[in-house]
Scaffold this motif. Structure first.
Motif, PDB file in Angstrom:
ATOM      1  N   LEU A 178     -24.099   9.976  -4.256  1.00 14.21           N
ATOM      2  CA  LEU A 178     -24.874  10.826  -5.158  1.00 14.21           C
ATOM      3  C   LEU A 178     -23.956  11.639  -6.057  1.00 14.21           C
ATOM      4  O   LEU A 178     -24.147  11.684  -7.265  1.00 14.21           O
ATOM      5  CB  LEU A 178     -25.791  11.752  -4.365  1.00 14.21           C
ATOM      6  CG  LEU A 178     -26.872  11.072  -3.514  1.00 14.21           C
ATOM      7  CD1 LEU A 178     -27.823  12.105  -2.937  1.00 14.21           C
ATOM      8  CD2 LEU A 178     -27.649  10.035  -4.316  1.00 14.21           C
ATOM      9  N   VAL A 192     -29.081  13.212   3.469  1.00 18.32           N
ATOM     10  CA  VAL A 192     -27.798  12.776   2.950  1.00 18.32           C
ATOM     11  C   VAL A 192     -26.726  12.985   4.010  1.00 18.32           C
ATOM     12  O   VAL A 192     -26.932  13.683   5.009  1.00 18.32           O
ATOM     13  CB  VAL A 192     -27.398  13.554   1.671  1.00 18.32           C
ATOM     14  CG1 VAL A 192     -28.365  13.255   0.541  1.00 18.32           C
ATOM     15  CG2 VAL A 192     -27.308  15.058   1.935  1.00 18.32           C
ATOM     16  N   THR A 247     -22.639  24.282   1.836  1.00 20.64           N
ATOM     17  CA  THR A 247     -23.689  23.358   1.416  1.00 20.64           C
ATOM     18  C   THR A 247     -25.068  23.957   1.651  1.00 20.64           C
ATOM     19  O   THR A 247     -25.955  23.877   0.790  1.00 20.64           O
ATOM     20  CB  THR A 247     -23.547  22.015   2.147  1.00 20.64           C
ATOM     21  OG1 THR A 247     -22.241  21.476   1.911  1.00 20.64           O
ATOM     22  CG2 THR A 247     -24.585  21.017   1.663  1.00 20.64           C
ATOM     23  N   GLU A 261     -30.584  18.891  -8.348  1.00 20.22           N
ATOM     24  CA  GLU A 261     -29.675  17.768  -8.584  1.00 20.22           C
ATOM     25  C   GLU A 261     -29.704  16.776  -7.428  1.00 20.22           C
ATOM     26  O   GLU A 261     -29.794  15.558  -7.633  1.00 20.22           O
ATOM     27  CB  GLU A 261     -28.260  18.309  -8.796  1.00 20.22           C
ATOM     28  CG  GLU A 261     -27.299  17.292  -9.339  1.00 20.22           C
ATOM     29  CD  GLU A 261     -27.636  16.879 -10.773  1.00 20.22           C
ATOM     30  OE1 GLU A 261     -27.490  15.678 -11.074  1.00 20.22           O
ATOM     31  OE2 GLU A 261     -28.063  17.737 -11.566  1.00 20.22           O
ATOM     32  N   LEU A 262     -29.626  17.289  -6.207  1.00 19.17           N
ATOM     33  CA  LEU A 262     -29.619  16.402  -5.040  1.00 19.17           C
ATOM     34  C   LEU A 262     -30.928  15.619  -4.965  1.00 19.17           C
ATOM     35  O   LEU A 262     -30.919  14.398  -4.766  1.00 19.17           O
ATOM     36  CB  LEU A 262     -29.406  17.218  -3.766  1.00 19.17           C
ATOM     37  CG  LEU A 262     -29.219  16.430  -2.458  1.00 19.17           C
ATOM     38  CD1 LEU A 262     -28.367  17.227  -1.470  1.00 19.17           C
ATOM     39  CD2 LEU A 262     -30.547  16.086  -1.789  1.00 19.17           C
ATOM     40  N   ARG A 263     -32.042  16.308  -5.142  1.00 24.84           N
ATOM     41  CA  ARG A 263     -33.342  15.647  -4.997  1.00 24.84           C
ATOM     42  C   ARG A 263     -33.571  14.626  -6.109  1.00 24.84           C
ATOM     43  O   ARG A 263     -34.126  13.541  -5.866  1.00 24.84           O
ATOM     44  CB  ARG A 263     -34.452  16.698  -4.949  1.00 24.84           C
ATOM     45  CG  ARG A 263     -34.381  17.548  -3.680  1.00 24.84           C
ATOM     46  CD  ARG A 263     -35.160  18.849  -3.817  1.00 24.84           C
ATOM     47  NE  ARG A 263     -36.588  18.673  -3.704  1.00 24.84           N
ATOM     48  CZ  ARG A 263     -37.318  19.022  -2.635  1.00 24.84           C
ATOM     49  NH1 ARG A 263     -36.712  19.545  -1.572  1.00 24.84           N
ATOM     50  NH2 ARG A 263     -38.617  18.847  -2.618  1.00 24.84           N
ATOM     51  N   ASP A 288     -30.403  21.990  -5.287  1.00 27.84           N
ATOM     52  CA  ASP A 288     -31.581  21.274  -4.793  1.00 27.84           C
ATOM     53  C   ASP A 288     -32.099  20.293  -5.836  1.00 27.84           C
ATOM     54  O   ASP A 288     -32.391  19.128  -5.526  1.00 27.84           O
ATOM     55  CB  ASP A 288     -32.707  22.260  -4.460  1.00 27.84           C
ATOM     56  CG  ASP A 288     -32.408  23.149  -3.274  1.00 27.84           C
ATOM     57  OD1 ASP A 288     -31.883  22.643  -2.269  1.00 27.84           O
ATOM     58  OD2 ASP A 288     -32.698  24.350  -3.343  1.00 27.84           O
ATOM     59  N   TRP A 335     -31.403  11.667  -5.276  1.00 29.14           N
ATOM     60  CA  TRP A 335     -31.931  11.004  -4.077  1.00 29.14           C
ATOM     61  C   TRP A 335     -33.191  10.212  -4.438  1.00 29.14           C
ATOM     62  O   TRP A 335     -33.357   9.059  -4.007  1.00 29.14           O
ATOM     63  CB  TRP A 335     -32.247  12.047  -3.016  1.00 29.14           C
ATOM     64  CG  TRP A 335     -32.382  11.542  -1.620  1.00 29.14           C
ATOM     65  CD1 TRP A 335     -31.406  11.423  -0.670  1.00 29.14           C
ATOM     66  CD2 TRP A 335     -33.607  11.095  -0.980  1.00 29.14           C
ATOM     67  NE1 TRP A 335     -31.929  10.923   0.504  1.00 29.14           N
ATOM     68  CE2 TRP A 335     -33.267  10.722   0.345  1.00 29.14           C
ATOM     69  CE3 TRP A 335     -34.928  10.980  -1.394  1.00 29.14           C
ATOM     70  CZ2 TRP A 335     -34.215  10.246   1.250  1.00 29.14           C
ATOM     71  CZ3 TRP A 335     -35.873  10.497  -0.499  1.00 29.14           C
ATOM     72  CH2 TRP A 335     -35.516  10.144   0.802  1.00 29.14           C
ATOM     73  N   TYR A 390     -20.525  17.546  -8.689  1.00 28.47           N
ATOM     74  CA  TYR A 390     -21.312  18.785  -8.656  1.00 28.47           C
ATOM     75  C   TYR A 390     -20.349  19.902  -8.287  1.00 28.47           C
ATOM     76  O   TYR A 390     -19.854  19.965  -7.152  1.00 28.47           O
ATOM     77  CB  TYR A 390     -22.452  18.696  -7.640  1.00 28.47           C
ATOM     78  CG  TYR A 390     -23.351  19.915  -7.699  1.00 28.47           C
ATOM     79  CD1 TYR A 390     -24.500  19.898  -8.477  1.00 28.47           C
ATOM     80  CD2 TYR A 390     -23.010  21.090  -7.034  1.00 28.47           C
ATOM     81  CE1 TYR A 390     -25.301  21.017  -8.578  1.00 28.47           C
ATOM     82  CE2 TYR A 390     -23.801  22.214  -7.135  1.00 28.47           C
ATOM     83  CZ  TYR A 390     -24.944  22.175  -7.904  1.00 28.47           C
ATOM     84  OH  TYR A 390     -25.732  23.294  -8.023  1.00 28.47           O
ATOM     85  N   SER A 397     -28.477  25.813  -1.298  1.00 27.96           N
ATOM     86  CA  SER A 397     -29.898  25.467  -1.350  1.00 27.96           C
ATOM     87  C   SER A 397     -30.771  26.720  -1.296  1.00 27.96           C
ATOM     88  O   SER A 397     -30.468  27.676  -0.586  1.00 27.96           O
ATOM     89  CB  SER A 397     -30.263  24.543  -0.183  1.00 27.96           C
ATOM     90  OG  SER A 397     -31.661  24.310  -0.144  1.00 27.96           O
ATOM     91  N   VAL A 409     -21.135  13.390  -1.253  1.00 29.51           N
ATOM     92  CA  VAL A 409     -22.500  13.415  -0.730  1.00 29.51           C
ATOM     93  C   VAL A 409     -23.093  12.047  -0.979  1.00 29.51           C
ATOM     94  O   VAL A 409     -23.159  11.584  -2.126  1.00 29.51           O
ATOM     95  CB  VAL A 409     -23.336  14.508  -1.421  1.00 29.51           C
ATOM     96  CG1 VAL A 409     -24.775  14.479  -0.910  1.00 29.51           C
ATOM     97  CG2 VAL A 409     -22.725  15.890  -1.184  1.00 29.51           C
ATOM     98  N   GLY A 425     -34.666  13.636   1.474  1.00 27.32           N
ATOM     99  CA  GLY A 425     -33.397  14.197   1.053  1.00 27.32           C
ATOM    100  C   GLY A 425     -32.268  14.029   2.036  1.00 27.32           C
ATOM    101  O   GLY A 425     -31.215  14.656   1.881  1.00 27.32           O
TER     102      GLY A 425
END
Length: 361
Positions: A112, A151, A176, A39-41, A37, A44, A13, A180, A139, A149
């Motif tokens: 992730l 991490v 980071t 992508e991470l969610r 957000d 996850w 990312y 968000s 991450v 979420g």
């Protein structure tokens, strides 16, 4: 263009200054997710579906305690029972030990993505990731999650750094949070002797769908870069993002480096919140540093550990039979026990003022 490019089993990312979210919706407004957000969610959620975690979150109960602090208590017994056993910690400067668990030993399924900064206009990075991830910030999921979420952000994984903040790591934490658009996305750090579980440099980041009092807690300015928390059960220092996050990271590192040199255990918490002076309706990034009484050995089996989340007002409760009866007054007493005494804090405060007033001289 997507924000990452697939590389073998991993993703990168990439981000730059243009990706920072300067203003996020208030708690009363609908949620708007950033690319980060989303992508991470998504990753996850997929890890949860794939059974990477030790448990799901459907057992968690949430209760907002009565009182001005509006403390967020969450019953999470499975985390207490099923999490990896915390390491024995005997010193704030305990060296990294490659023979015990560290984040180079995790399953590849737990990764992730690699979090990689690029310059504005630079293409997303392509090619093979280096075998050791020497300079890569990764991450990974927390397999025993605190909340949705949850991490771990691990700076420079392959360098195997001990759990001691660096200036680059602090800057990464600030970046980071800035990626968000969610008002409840927070990041925290526990030093050794302040309830860190693993002696490998890392931060906790997670979403919490509740505001915290720390987002608006009163502060008073003690020098040009630093504030003192007031009307709060734990004595600590506050900082806020100005025009230059690199400057903020440098300032905060001067303080944490002093803490390490003087063997002062500490916790760091970064969140969105109101400006600390001037127009307090203005939104900014708030960062809090709590110098605190040290804790040695492994984590205790109390109602909750007084680590960074708890100091910020988010209480993962481990004991079910007390969840429905715990009060703000009880929590205040527990939090105050972690605080330095007034005399010891004033000594630290004088040194912090001396350090920061010398900035630019």
């Amino acid at each position: 263009m997507r924000q990452y490019s697939k590389m073998s089993a991993f993703a990168v990312y990439s981000y730059c200054d243009d990706d920072y979210i300067k203003l996020v919706p208030s708690w009363s407004q609908p949620r708007v997710l950033s690319k980060f957000d989303s992508e991470l969610r998504a990753r996850w959620d997929q890890a949860m579906q794939d059974g990477v975690f030790k448990y799901t979150l459907d057992h968690i109960r949430t209760r907002i305690l009565d009182g001005p602090l509006s403390l967020v208590a969450q019953l999470n017994v499975k985390r207490a029972l099923e999490r990896r056993k915390p390491q024995e910690i005997s010193s704030l400067c305990q060296p990294f030990n490659p023979k015990i668990f560290n984040f180079t030993r995790i399953s590849q399924r737990e990764i992730l993505f690699v979090l990689k900064r690029r310059e504005i206009g630079e293409e997303d990075p392509l090619g093979e990731l280096r075998k050791r991830y020497q300079d890569e910030n990764i991450v990974i999921v927390n397999v025993s999650p605190l909340e949705y979420g949850n991490v771990l952000v691990v700076p420079s994984l392959g360098k195997c750094l001990p759990q001691i903040l660096t200036e680059d790591a602090i800057n990464l934490a600030l970046e980071t949070v800035l990626l968000s658009a969610h008002p409840g996305f927070r990041i925290g750090f526990n030093s050794l002797c302040a309830f860190a579980s693993v002696n490998h440099l890392h931060f906790h980041a997670y979403y919490l769908e509740h505001p915290l009092y720390i987002e608006k807690t009163p502060v008073k300015k003690i020098c040009r870069h630093c504030y003192e928390i007031t009307e709060y059960p734990t004595r600590g220092f506050g900082f806020q993002l100005g025009e230059n996050k690199l400057e903020l990271a440098r300032i905060m590192y001067k303080v944490t480096d002093y803490f390490v040199r003087e063997n002062i255990a500490h916790n760091l918490f970064v969140t969105r919140g109101s400006a600390m002076e001037g127009d307090t309706t203005r939104q900014t990034l708030r960062a809090f540093l709590w110098p605190r009484r040290p804790v040695f050995g492994a984590k205790s089996e109390d109602l909750f550990n007084t680590a960074v989340c708890e100091l910020a007002g988010h209480l993962p409760i481990k004991v079910g039979d007390q969840f429905d009866t715990i009060t703000e007054a009880q929590v205040r007493n527990i939090l105050s026990e972690a605080s330095l005494s007034a005399v010891d804090f004033d000594k630290v405060k004088l040194k912090v003022i001396e350090l920061l007033e010398s900035e630019g001289q």
